[in-house]
Design an enzyme around this catalytic site. Sequence first.
Site, PDB file in Angstrom:
ATOM      1  N   GLY A 148      42.225  44.320  40.065  1.00  0.00           N
ATOM      2  CA  GLY A 148      42.789  43.012  39.799  1.00  0.00           C
ATOM      3  C   GLY A 148      42.615  42.678  38.331  1.00  0.00           C
ATOM      4  O   GLY A 148      41.636  43.104  37.706  1.00  0.00           O
ATOM      5  N   CYS A 149      43.554  41.937  37.744  1.00  0.00           N
ATOM      6  CA  CYS A 149      43.460  41.646  36.308  1.00  0.00           C
ATOM      7  C   CYS A 149      42.249  40.770  35.998  1.00  0.00           C
ATOM      8  O   CYS A 149      41.555  40.989  34.992  1.00  0.00           O
ATOM      9  CB  CYS A 149      44.740  41.007  35.800  1.00  0.00           C
ATOM     10  SG  CYS A 149      45.320  39.587  36.771  1.00  0.00           S
ATOM     11  N   ASN A 150      41.951  39.787  36.857  1.00  0.00           N
ATOM     12  CA  ASN A 150      40.759  38.971  36.656  1.00  0.00           C
ATOM     13  C   ASN A 150      39.490  39.805  36.809  1.00  0.00           C
ATOM     14  O   ASN A 150      38.529  39.658  36.054  1.00  0.00           O
ATOM     15  CB  ASN A 150      40.720  37.819  37.662  1.00  0.00           C
ATOM     16  CG  ASN A 150      41.841  36.828  37.466  1.00  0.00           C
ATOM     17  OD1 ASN A 150      42.283  36.593  36.348  1.00  0.00           O
ATOM     18  ND2 ASN A 150      42.320  36.237  38.550  1.00  0.00           N
TER      19      ASN A 150
END
Length: 342
Positions: A148-150
């Site tokens: 996930g980017c976060n």
Amino acid sequence: MTHHVAILGASGYTGAELIRLISGHPNLAISAIAGERKAGLELADTFPHLRHLDMPRLCHIDDVDFASLDLCFCALPHKTSQKIIVNLPHNLKVIDLSADFRLTDLAEYRKWYGDQHVAEKLQGEAVYGLTEFYRADISSARLVAGTGCNAAIGQYALRPLISTSAIDLENIILDLKCGVSGAGRSLAEYLLHAEVSEGCGAYSVGGTHRHLGEFDQEFSRIAGRSVHVQFTPHLIPANRGILATAYVWGDANVIHNILVKHYREEPFIHVLPMGETPSTHHVRGSNFVHIGVIADRLKDRTIIVAVLDNLTKGSSGQALQNANLMLGEVETQGLMMAPLFP
């Protein structure tokens, strides 16, 4: 040697970013781009900014000749991706950009995504795609699960500190500011310009954001004990970019030295001089991560600020970096473009 690849889910933001990046790669050729809702259209009809590229028409996934491919990028929605990947040829290398293969514990997957996994055997085979920490496993993998980017930006800021016990593991606060493209390209009222512009709001507050599953998994794994960060994301009126601010208990100079030492040889991770803070503008459209360390006014409390482009290093750039490893290419190939500014 030319490697033939396909992109499934090519009509979304991460699909468009993959096309943009791969089009500049000397040894990768896009043989098929599938987008179910846009099947039959020319690429320019979906993404006018890519009209200069000589690309095949968008097609249905069932029309892709997988036998002719070396690798497939799956930029499909969560829960859809696993249903497609489980039926792909087993000798085909696959990089999944969805969340379907990120969590190794199937009970954790059900907890965060609410469904039984349909490809349980593949779940155990998948390698977590945080390139700088799983490089050797990715190089020999058949299936890689993009992060996930976060989750990616939080880990870049904190993993080396957790693994060296440089910070208090009971007191980690992670605050993220996220651009709207992280929510995808599907129509949603809360993403309308009038709803997003001139404002900023928190979402998934109190431990409900799905990327917490990745933080729990990865931080606990490297610490050898349970680690649970306090995490709150905020939606900001920007198209791209994530800015993570981590508040930790530990000596700032020690923390800075650990991060500098750990990332010294990494081509895409740059630790700034002590006291400097990065901006999402400094990494926009690139595969770079910038990390700053600042001493708080209170002794032994430190602030870490890290930025990346959620569509590039947070997703499609990471996917291409992993594809390079899987295909025996130079890891940085096609990814050394400078950020866009302003």
